[in-house]
Design a protein around this motif. Structure first.
Motif, short mmCIF file in Angstrom:
data_model
loop_
_atom_site.label_atom_id
_atom_site.label_comp_id
_atom_site.label_asym_id
_atom_site.label_seq_id
_atom_site.Cartn_x
_atom_site.Cartn_y
_atom_site.Cartn_z
N MET A 184 4.32 6.66 2.58
CA MET A 184 5.16 5.87 3.53
C MET A 184 4.23 5.00 2.34
O MET A 184 3.09 4.05 2.14
CB MET A 184 3.66 5.71 4.19
CG MET A 184 4.22 7.08 5.05
SD MET A 184 3.26 6.74 6.95
CE MET A 184 1.67 6.87 6.15
N GLU A 185 5.23 3.27 2.08
CA GLU A 185 5.24 2.16 1.57
C GLU A 185 5.15 0.99 2.30
O GLU A 185 5.76 1.08 2.83
CB GLU A 185 6.16 1.32 0.34
CG GLU A 185 5.55 0.49 -0.42
CD GLU A 185 6.63 0.18 -1.84
OE1 GLU A 185 6.65 1.26 -2.32
OE2 GLU A 185 6.68 -0.67 -1.52
N ILE A 186 3.85 0.36 2.43
CA ILE A 186 3.78 -0.47 3.65
C ILE A 186 2.89 -1.45 3.17
O ILE A 186 2.54 -1.64 2.13
CB ILE A 186 2.07 -0.11 4.52
CG1 ILE A 186 2.27 1.14 5.25
CG2 ILE A 186 2.21 -1.03 6.19
CD1 ILE A 186 1.08 1.81 5.00
N LEU A 196 7.35 -0.78 6.58
CA LEU A 196 7.57 0.72 6.23
C LEU A 196 8.62 1.80 5.83
O LEU A 196 9.88 1.31 6.63
CB LEU A 196 5.80 1.34 7.21
CG LEU A 196 5.72 2.36 7.17
CD1 LEU A 196 4.70 2.54 7.81
CD2 LEU A 196 6.49 3.25 7.28
N HIS A 197 8.60 2.02 4.74
CA HIS A 197 9.52 2.97 4.27
C HIS A 197 8.54 4.06 3.68
O HIS A 197 7.96 4.42 2.75
CB HIS A 197 10.21 2.38 2.89
CG HIS A 197 9.89 1.97 2.25
ND1 HIS A 197 9.84 0.50 1.29
CD2 HIS A 197 9.56 2.45 1.19
CE1 HIS A 197 9.68 0.58 -0.07
NE2 HIS A 197 9.32 2.03 0.16
N LEU A 198 9.87 4.93 3.68
CA LEU A 198 9.31 6.80 3.06
C LEU A 198 9.50 6.70 1.56
O LEU A 198 11.15 6.27 1.16
CB LEU A 198 9.75 7.34 3.72
CG LEU A 198 9.51 8.16 4.79
CD1 LEU A 198 9.93 9.13 5.56
CD2 LEU A 198 7.93 8.91 4.36
N GLU A 199 9.43 7.76 0.95
CA GLU A 199 9.85 7.32 -0.24
C GLU A 199 8.95 8.89 -1.08
O GLU A 199 7.79 9.27 -0.94
CB GLU A 199 9.54 6.45 -1.52
CG GLU A 199 8.16 5.83 -1.87
CD GLU A 199 8.30 4.36 -2.73
OE1 GLU A 199 8.90 4.03 -2.17
OE2 GLU A 199 6.91 3.99 -3.15
N GLN A 200 9.24 9.09 -1.88
CA GLN A 200 8.56 10.64 -3.34
C GLN A 200 7.77 9.57 -4.30
O GLN A 200 7.97 8.64 -4.58
CB GLN A 200 9.71 11.54 -3.88
CG GLN A 200 10.73 10.86 -3.23
CD GLN A 200 11.80 12.43 -4.54
OE1 GLN A 200 12.41 11.34 -5.52
NE2 GLN A 200 11.80 13.15 -3.96
N VAL A 224 0.75 -1.26 0.29
CA VAL A 224 -0.24 0.11 -0.14
C VAL A 224 1.43 1.35 0.01
O VAL A 224 2.21 1.20 0.63
CB VAL A 224 -0.77 0.15 1.48
CG1 VAL A 224 -1.51 1.66 1.02
CG2 VAL A 224 -1.99 -1.67 1.06
N HIS A 225 1.12 2.52 -0.70
CA HIS A 225 1.30 3.32 -1.40
C HIS A 225 0.61 4.03 -0.20
O HIS A 225 -0.35 4.89 -0.70
CB HIS A 225 1.67 3.81 -2.34
CG HIS A 225 2.93 3.89 -3.08
ND1 HIS A 225 2.54 2.42 -3.76
CD2 HIS A 225 4.24 3.61 -3.07
CE1 HIS A 225 3.67 1.31 -4.40
NE2 HIS A 225 4.53 2.67 -3.13
N ALA A 226 0.59 5.14 0.74
CA ALA A 226 -0.52 5.68 1.30
C ALA A 226 0.50 7.56 1.60
O ALA A 226 1.30 7.58 1.96
CB ALA A 226 -0.43 5.39 2.90
MN MN Z 1 7.21 1.95 -3.52
#
Ligand code: MN
Length: 486
Positions: free
Chosen positions: A161-163, A131-135, A20-22
């Motif tokens: 946040m990619e979960i 969970l990681h952070l990305e643009q 999931v991209h949140a």
């Molecule tokens: Mn991603």
């Protein structure tokens, strides 16, 4: 309640993992000060960093970091005090940098858990891998000109946040429950608004199948960017059935990325799946490793709200709701707050749950609005329940009063007062009605006296009708019994 696909050669199960991209709720983007608001004129919110201008340096937005940690804590996950931003290299016209700043082998949040509330009241724990952070990338617009495409970079650089879940989900239903629960947690936390239609929460589903009893994982396909919970469930159902067909006809599944077409209810191959090494990940030299101390995490932890699972447990113990009822009531924080207020003011949680879950939600669903736009406030509904509890009005009158409240947003006391709807407690008036009905229906009286006791309900109905529903059925029945028994 397992989900089995019946094939020609035997039974199959489906294995699902969701990514999931949140979109992080934040005023500014992940690495620039440009606004992250939705809906501005194209390219009105683009800093030089977001446009990928040479020599521009990203600056981490501390608020987005705090939001990711907050989400990690809400997912009962491991918080990594040191994480690293990495460049994920690929070319696409909506991404002028030529790479996405993401996190690779050292994400900000590690393993966690999401508890699913199944319809039968049971629960299932689903693992969260990370969970990681990305643009985010910008947006390509293809429908404004017959031969040209346009690029809108407003979304470029917005924090995501990619979960990533573990492949623990075993049915389309569970996948739907997972998304709803995750969305609920994010909304409680205030870290993502969870709006799938507007794209602030987007889901990719990894799907494979295997014979029931097998433990190895078969090749999976990734279904990209499905924009509603219902479509995710449909896409998985369809994709799983396709896999079974392919395996059973002697073919093999290629690892690939597929698109779901909700109009045709089918998935189509988009591209063969790229591997991690295709992206040539490496630590972004423009950014320091992200480091924070215990105090930073502790401060965020101290500020967490009561989350759905805890609220559910409290509603069950404090108000005596069933696990299922409590789960439904806490899914949306506004609903939970509304219910709690009605339960506390009226002093009857079971009655409050019935009226909120059945009567009120039916009205809100029909109007397509949330509890914030309810024509009946929590105070007003509680007043209605007090009238019922005090026997001031009958159950039937309560339904009528409720309808009028829906239409007029008036206080129930006022409605009851103005329309003279008070329940008749004066037995004289009921007595008179009974005498009249008995005199006019001697045959029915005979039937009752001959042992056909079922006519009692007919008599009660007649008395209710004669008193415009203002008599109390139990009182009617008591008086009728006295008079009908010779
Ligand atoms: Mn991603």
């Amino acid at each position: 309640m397992s989900y089995i696909i019946k094939g020609e050669t035997g039974d199959w199960e489906v294995v699902i993992g969701l990514e999931v991209h949140a979109q992080v709720i934040s005023k500014a983007k992940l690495f620039s000060g440009a606004s992250a608001d939705f809906g501005a004129a194209p390219n009105a919110q683009v800093s030089l960093v977001d446009a990928g201008m040479p020599g521009m340096l990203p600056v981490i937005n501390a608020h987005c970091v705090a939001q990711a940690v907050r989400t990690g804590l809400g997912l009962k996950a491991k918080i990594n005090h040191r994480s690293v931003f990495a460049r994920k290299n690929y070319f696409y016209a909506d991404m002028p940098q030529g790479y996405q700043i993401s996190q690779y082998d050292q994400p900000i949040v590690g393993e966690g858990t999401i508890i699913l509330d199944m319809p039968d009241g049971s629960t299932r724990a689903i693992g969260v891998e990370r969970l990681h952070l990305e643009q985010d990338a910008g947006k390509l617009i293809h429908d404004r000109h017959p031969r040209e495409s346009f690029v809108d970079l407003n979304r470029s650089g917005v924090a995501l946040m990619e979960i990533v879940s573990k492949p623990d989900l075993r049915s389309p239903e569970e996948a739907g429950q997972y998304l709803r629960k995750l969305r609920s947690i994010l909304r409680y936390l205030g870290t993502c608004d969870g709006n799938m239609e507007e794209g602030s929460m987007r889901c990719d589903a990894n799907v494979s199948v295997r014979p029931v009893g097998a433990t190895e994982l078969r090749t999976r396909c990734e279904i990209k960017n499905v924009n509603s919970v219902r479509f995710v469930m449909q896409a998985i159902e369809h994709e799983a059935a396709r896999h079974v067909d392919v395996w059973e006809s002697g073919g093999k599944i290629d690892q690939e990325t597929r698109l779901y077409d909700s109009n045709k209810n089918e998935t189509r191959s988009m591209r063969s799946k790229e591997m991690a090494h295709d992206y040539r990940y490496f630590p972004d030299p423009d950014l320091q490793p992200l480091e924070f101390d215990d105090a930073f995490v502790a401060k965020i932890k101290a500020d967490l709200p009561e989350l759905p699972d805890d609220k559910k447990a409290r509603f069950a113990s404090e108000f005596g709701l069933s696990a299922y009822d409590a789960g439904v009531m806490v899914a949306e924080q506004a609903n939970a707050d509304y219910f709690e207020k009605v339960a506390k003011i009226s002093g009857d949680a079971k009655l409050a749950n019935n009226w909120v879950a059945n009567n009120l939600f039916a009205v809100l669903n029909a109007k397509g609005v949330g509890v914030a736009e309810s024509p009946i406030s929590a105070d007003q509904l509680a007043k209605l329940l007090v009238l019922i509890k005090d026997d001031a009005i009958s159950g039937r009158q309560a339904k009528d009063v409720f309808e009028i409240m829906v239409a007029t947003s008036q206080d129930p006391d006022k409605i009851v007062e103005e329309r003279g709807m008070k329940q008749i407690t004066d037995t004289g008036a009921i007595d008179a009605a009974i005498d009249q009905i008995m005199a006019a229906n001697a045959d029915k009286v005979e039937q009752y006296r001959a042992g056909k006791v079922q006519v009692m309900s007919w008599f009660v109905g007649q008395v209710m009708k004669a008193t415009q529903g203002q008599a109390k059925p139990a009182v009617c029945q008591e008086l009728l019994k006295k008079k009908l028994t010779p």
